[in-house]
Design a protein around this motif. Structure first.
Motif, PDB file in Angstrom:
ATOM      1  N   GLU A 221      -4.705   6.952   1.682  1.00 14.01           N
ATOM      2  CA  GLU A 221      -5.516   7.404   0.542  1.00 14.01           C
ATOM      3  C   GLU A 221      -5.175   6.625  -0.725  1.00 14.01           C
ATOM      4  OE1 GLU A 221      -4.534  11.511   0.659  1.00 14.01           O
ATOM      5  OE2 GLU A 221      -5.768  11.898   2.438  1.00 14.01           O
ATOM      6  N   SER A 222      -3.903   6.265  -0.881  1.00  8.80           N
ATOM      7  CA  SER A 222      -3.504   5.467  -2.045  1.00  8.80           C
ATOM      8  C   SER A 222      -4.151   4.090  -1.991  1.00  8.80           C
ATOM      9  CB  SER A 222      -1.974   5.327  -2.091  1.00  8.80           C
ATOM     10  OG  SER A 222      -1.356   6.566  -2.292  1.00  8.80           O
ATOM     11  N   LEU A 223      -4.197   3.493  -0.806  1.00 11.55           N
ATOM     12  CA  LEU A 223      -4.833   2.178  -0.660  1.00 11.55           C
ATOM     13  C   LEU A 223      -6.342   2.275  -0.892  1.00 11.55           C
ATOM     14  CD1 LEU A 223      -2.869   0.774   2.409  1.00 11.55           C
ATOM     15  CD2 LEU A 223      -2.730  -0.004   0.042  1.00 11.55           C
ATOM     16  N   GLN A 224      -6.937   3.332  -0.403  1.00 12.74           N
ATOM     17  CA  GLN A 224      -8.375   3.526  -0.602  1.00 12.74           C
ATOM     18  C   GLN A 224      -8.732   3.608  -2.081  1.00 12.74           C
ATOM     19  OE1 GLN A 224     -10.395   2.824   1.793  1.00 12.74           O
ATOM     20  NE2 GLN A 224     -11.014   4.712   2.829  1.00 12.74           N
ATOM     21  N   SER A 225      -7.823   4.113  -2.883  1.00 13.18           N
ATOM     22  CA  SER A 225      -8.120   4.345  -4.304  1.00 13.18           C
ATOM     23  C   SER A 225      -7.679   3.199  -5.213  1.00 13.18           C
ATOM     24  CB  SER A 225      -7.450   5.642  -4.762  1.00 13.18           C
ATOM     25  OG  SER A 225      -6.044   5.507  -4.745  1.00 13.18           O
ATOM     26  N   GLN A 226      -7.123   2.126  -4.671  1.00 14.54           N
ATOM     27  CA  GLN A 226      -6.614   1.051  -5.516  1.00 14.54           C
ATOM     28  C   GLN A 226      -7.722   0.343  -6.302  1.00 14.54           C
ATOM     29  OE1 GLN A 226      -3.203   0.078  -6.185  1.00 14.54           O
ATOM     30  NE2 GLN A 226      -3.241   2.181  -5.378  1.00 14.54           N
ATOM     31  N   THR A 227      -7.438   0.065  -7.555  1.00 15.06           N
ATOM     32  CA  THR A 227      -8.395  -0.663  -8.391  1.00 15.06           C
ATOM     33  C   THR A 227      -8.420  -2.145  -8.038  1.00 15.06           C
ATOM     34  OG1 THR A 227      -6.663  -0.910 -10.077  1.00 15.06           O
ATOM     35  CG2 THR A 227      -8.177   0.950 -10.310  1.00 15.06           C
ATOM     36  N   PHE A 228      -7.294  -2.661  -7.519  1.00 14.20           N
ATOM     37  CA  PHE A 228      -7.229  -4.059  -7.058  1.00 14.20           C
ATOM     38  C   PHE A 228      -7.434  -4.037  -5.547  1.00 14.20           C
ATOM     39  CE2 PHE A 228      -5.165  -7.901  -5.559  1.00 14.20           C
ATOM     40  CZ  PHE A 228      -5.579  -8.854  -6.477  1.00 14.20           C
ATOM     41  N   ARG A 229      -8.386  -4.847  -5.043  1.00 15.28           N
ATOM     42  CA  ARG A 229      -8.823  -4.673  -3.666  1.00 15.28           C
ATOM     43  C   ARG A 229      -8.414  -5.797  -2.704  1.00 15.28           C
ATOM     44  NH1 ARG A 229      -9.200   0.073  -2.757  1.00 15.28           N
ATOM     45  NH2 ARG A 229     -10.297  -0.438  -0.835  1.00 15.28           N
ATOM     46  N   ASP A 230      -7.739  -6.813  -3.165  1.00 17.08           N
ATOM     47  CA  ASP A 230      -7.410  -7.930  -2.275  1.00 17.08           C
ATOM     48  C   ASP A 230      -6.054  -7.693  -1.604  1.00 17.08           C
ATOM     49  OD1 ASP A 230      -7.522 -10.356  -0.952  1.00 17.08           O
ATOM     50  OD2 ASP A 230      -6.751 -11.500  -2.653  1.00 17.08           O
ATOM     51  N   PHE A 231      -6.061  -6.900  -0.544  1.00 12.98           N
ATOM     52  CA  PHE A 231      -4.823  -6.573   0.160  1.00 12.98           C
ATOM     53  C   PHE A 231      -5.130  -6.258   1.624  1.00 12.98           C
ATOM     54  CE2 PHE A 231      -6.436  -2.600  -1.664  1.00 12.98           C
ATOM     55  CZ  PHE A 231      -6.482  -1.782  -0.535  1.00 12.98           C
ATOM     56  N   GLU A 232      -4.085  -6.253   2.423  1.00 10.66           N
ATOM     57  CA  GLU A 232      -4.144  -5.776   3.807  1.00 10.66           C
ATOM     58  C   GLU A 232      -3.119  -4.671   3.986  1.00 10.66           C
ATOM     59  OE1 GLU A 232      -2.706  -8.332   6.877  1.00 10.66           O
ATOM     60  OE2 GLU A 232      -1.003  -9.072   5.709  1.00 10.66           O
TER      61      GLU A 232
ATOM     62  N   ILE B  62       6.388  -2.505   0.110  1.00  8.50           N
ATOM     63  CA  ILE B  62       6.815  -1.538   1.121  1.00  8.50           C
ATOM     64  C   ILE B  62       6.380  -0.146   0.669  1.00  8.50           C
ATOM     65  CG2 ILE B  62       8.760  -0.558   2.384  1.00  8.50           C
ATOM     66  CD1 ILE B  62      10.271  -3.172   1.799  1.00  8.50           C
ATOM     67  N   ALA B  63       5.457   0.444   1.411  1.00  9.76           N
ATOM     68  CA  ALA B  63       4.950   1.777   1.092  1.00  9.76           C
ATOM     69  C   ALA B  63       5.405   2.733   2.189  1.00  9.76           C
ATOM     70  CB  ALA B  63       3.427   1.752   0.986  1.00  9.76           C
ATOM     71  N   ASP B  64       6.461   3.484   1.932  1.00 12.88           N
ATOM     72  CA  ASP B  64       6.990   4.391   2.940  1.00 12.88           C
ATOM     73  C   ASP B  64       5.952   5.436   3.330  1.00 12.88           C
ATOM     74  OD1 ASP B  64       9.392   3.098   3.088  1.00 12.88           O
ATOM     75  OD2 ASP B  64      10.438   4.437   1.709  1.00 12.88           O
ATOM     76  N   SER B  65       6.056   5.913   4.559  1.00 11.74           N
ATOM     77  CA  SER B  65       5.009   6.752   5.134  1.00 11.74           C
ATOM     78  C   SER B  65       5.013   8.194   4.645  1.00 11.74           C
ATOM     79  CB  SER B  65       5.130   6.740   6.660  1.00 11.74           C
ATOM     80  OG  SER B  65       6.428   7.110   7.067  1.00 11.74           O
ATOM     81  N   ASP B  66       5.875   8.530   3.700  1.00 11.11           N
ATOM     82  CA  ASP B  66       5.868   9.882   3.145  1.00 11.11           C
ATOM     83  C   ASP B  66       5.581   9.903   1.647  1.00 11.11           C
ATOM     84  OD1 ASP B  66       8.234   8.652   2.532  1.00 11.11           O
ATOM     85  OD2 ASP B  66       9.497  10.397   2.890  1.00 11.11           O
ATOM     86  N   ASP B  67       5.188   8.760   1.081  1.00  7.95           N
ATOM     87  CA  ASP B  67       4.959   8.666  -0.360  1.00  7.95           C
ATOM     88  C   ASP B  67       3.544   8.210  -0.671  1.00  7.95           C
ATOM     89  OD1 ASP B  67       7.606   9.424  -0.934  1.00  7.95           O
ATOM     90  OD2 ASP B  67       8.303   7.371  -0.726  1.00  7.95           O
ATOM     91  N   ALA B  68       3.252   8.136  -1.954  1.00  7.27           N
ATOM     92  CA  ALA B  68       1.953   7.660  -2.419  1.00  7.27           C
ATOM     93  C   ALA B  68       2.180   6.772  -3.638  1.00  7.27           C
ATOM     94  CB  ALA B  68       1.053   8.844  -2.783  1.00  7.27           C
ATOM     95  N   PHE B  69       1.114   6.150  -4.133  1.00  5.16           N
ATOM     96  CA  PHE B  69       1.219   5.359  -5.356  1.00  5.16           C
ATOM     97  C   PHE B  69      -0.075   5.467  -6.127  1.00  5.16           C
ATOM     98  CE2 PHE B  69       0.902   3.012  -1.438  1.00  5.16           C
ATOM     99  CZ  PHE B  69      -0.187   2.163  -1.563  1.00  5.16           C
ATOM    100  N   VAL B  70       0.008   5.248  -7.433  1.00  2.00           N
ATOM    101  CA  VAL B  70      -1.115   5.513  -8.326  1.00  2.00           C
ATOM    102  C   VAL B  70      -2.218   4.464  -8.134  1.00  2.00           C
ATOM    103  CG1 VAL B  70       0.417   6.625  -9.976  1.00  2.00           C
ATOM    104  CG2 VAL B  70      -0.119   4.197 -10.247  1.00  2.00           C
ATOM    105  N   PRO B  71      -3.450   4.775  -8.541  1.00  2.00           N
ATOM    106  CA  PRO B  71      -4.579   3.874  -8.272  1.00  2.00           C
ATOM    107  C   PRO B  71      -4.461   2.469  -8.842  1.00  2.00           C
ATOM    108  CG  PRO B  71      -5.388   6.063  -8.782  1.00  2.00           C
ATOM    109  CD  PRO B  71      -3.907   6.090  -9.041  1.00  2.00           C
ATOM    110  N   ASN B  72      -3.778   2.295  -9.955  1.00  2.00           N
ATOM    111  CA  ASN B  72      -3.673   0.954 -10.544  1.00  2.00           C
ATOM    112  C   ASN B  72      -2.344   0.272 -10.229  1.00  2.00           C
ATOM    113  OD1 ASN B  72      -2.049   2.561 -12.218  1.00  2.00           O
ATOM    114  ND2 ASN B  72      -2.439   1.236 -13.995  1.00  2.00           N
ATOM    115  N   ALA B  73      -1.647   0.759  -9.195  1.00  2.00           N
ATOM    116  CA  ALA B  73      -0.301   0.252  -8.900  1.00  2.00           C
ATOM    117  C   ALA B  73      -0.305  -1.251  -8.622  1.00  2.00           C
ATOM    118  CB  ALA B  73       0.297   1.009  -7.713  1.00  2.00           C
ATOM    119  N   LEU B  74      -1.110  -1.700  -7.690  1.00  2.00           N
ATOM    120  CA  LEU B  74      -1.121  -3.117  -7.340  1.00  2.00           C
ATOM    121  C   LEU B  74      -1.611  -3.972  -8.513  1.00  2.00           C
ATOM    122  CD1 LEU B  74      -2.521  -3.018  -3.679  1.00  2.00           C
ATOM    123  CD2 LEU B  74      -0.135  -2.952  -4.455  1.00  2.00           C
ATOM    124  N   GLU B  75      -2.627  -3.489  -9.198  1.00  2.00           N
ATOM    125  CA  GLU B  75      -3.155  -4.216 -10.359  1.00  2.00           C
ATOM    126  C   GLU B  75      -2.099  -4.372 -11.441  1.00  2.00           C
ATOM    127  OE1 GLU B  75      -6.875  -3.891 -13.560  1.00  2.00           O
ATOM    128  OE2 GLU B  75      -6.474  -2.249 -12.164  1.00  2.00           O
TER     129      GLU B  75
END
Length: 305
Positions: A24-35, A90-103
């Motif tokens: 869900e965190s990846l789905q919500s990212q404002t920056f979209r160039d990732f795998e 590294i995104a551990d499987s029990d955490d999340a990150f905010v929508p603009n994290a990668l950006e």
């Protein structure tokens, strides 16, 4: 040239109940160039079914790999072999990150002058709990702090959970050792080793969300039995971080006692343990703490052994 700007790597073990946070965190990212790259460490729950569904519905690429239960450090190495992103997160499987994290992480790195960029391994930010509490009380000087990993921890006192991005090409030079019988390798050793050559830019932004409903150990069921694993951490402190002894004296006392305690519990001989400590001063500290270490080892040893 890499295919993507980011590889977001998730190691997981029986985390079907929480791994959705990463997706869900990846789905919500404002920056979209990732795998997305998931390495399953032998899960026996519904993780595989969940990921297969996400692969079909996601608007970003997801690669799923499954390995025999070998530990996060092995999963990490496998992920680096497959990574197609210039930056490794590294995104551990029990955490999340905010929508603009990668950006935001990428924006901060771009603030480094181009002529100096090669000196940096990446950008590190702070974390926040799922209840909205910022982790750690030490503020990073505004707008950032440039330091090695060890300097950040032991001189600037940033000793709390952090998160961030690292250049994939750099990480590939610091693979985890695959030691027989180990399910975990202390990550701090890798980051400290990297810090001997590269700087990190630290920022105050809280971009990762830590949840309290899961164990922090991705692949180890009983963290109290990490004798073999902890031995490497204590050895690293005594051999590689000696210059910080006056900054963190209690850490060195703990390491001196810990290396003997965990060395004995992992069936190493006393002489071998002492030989693993390079410096005479640190070796003397181990000897001085021996009575305490012997008592702790005896208490921790299973009664049927």
């Amino acid at each position: 040239m890499m295919e993507y700007t980011f590889t977001v790597f998730t190691p997981t073990f029986n985390r079907a109940a929480s791994i959705h946070r990463v997706y869900e965190s990846l789905q919500s990212q404002t920056f979209r160039d990732f795998e997305g790259l998931i390495v399953d460490d032998g899960s026996e729950d519904d993780t595989a079914d969940l990921v297969r569904r996400w692969i079909k519905e996601a608007d970003f690429p997801i690669t799923y790999m499954k390995q025999n239960h070998a530990g996060k450090h092995v999963a990490w190495n496998h992920a680096l072999q497959k990574a197609r992103g210039g930056w490794f997160v590294i995104a551990d499987s029990d955490d999340a990150f905010v929508p603009n994290a990668l950006e935001r992480l990428l924006e901060v790195y771009k603030s480094i002058p181009e002529k100096d960029a090669a000196k940096y391994r990446g950008v590190t930010c702070r974390c926040i709990t799922d209840e909205g509490v910022v982790v750690g009380s030490t503020e990073i000087p505004t707008p950032w702090l440039d330091a090695s990993e060890a300097d950040a921890k032991y001189i600037h006192k940033l000793q709390y959970e952090m998160w961030g991005m690292t250049r994939t090409e750099v990480l590939k030079r610091y693979l985890n050792p695959n030691v027989a019988g180990m399910r975990f390798y202390p990550e701090s050793i890798i980051w400290d080793k990297m810090g001997e050559k590269y700087l990190t830019r630290y920022i105050n932004d809280s971009l990762r969300i830590l949840y309290s409903d899961q164990s922090n150990a991705t692949t180890v069921k009983n963290v109290n039995n990490r004798y073999k694993e902890n031995y490497y951490l204590w050895r690293h402190i005594l051999n590689d971080l000696k210059k910080y002894a006056f900054n963190e004296p209690l850490m060195f006392v703990k390491a001196a006692i810990g290396i003997l305690r965990d060395g004995l519990l992992s069936e190493r001989r006393y002489g071998q343990i002492l030989r693993d400590v390079k410096f005479l001063s640190c070796r003397a500290l181990v000897i001085f703490g021996s009575p305490i270490a012997w008592v702790l080892a005896k208490k921790a040893k299973p009664s049927n052994s």
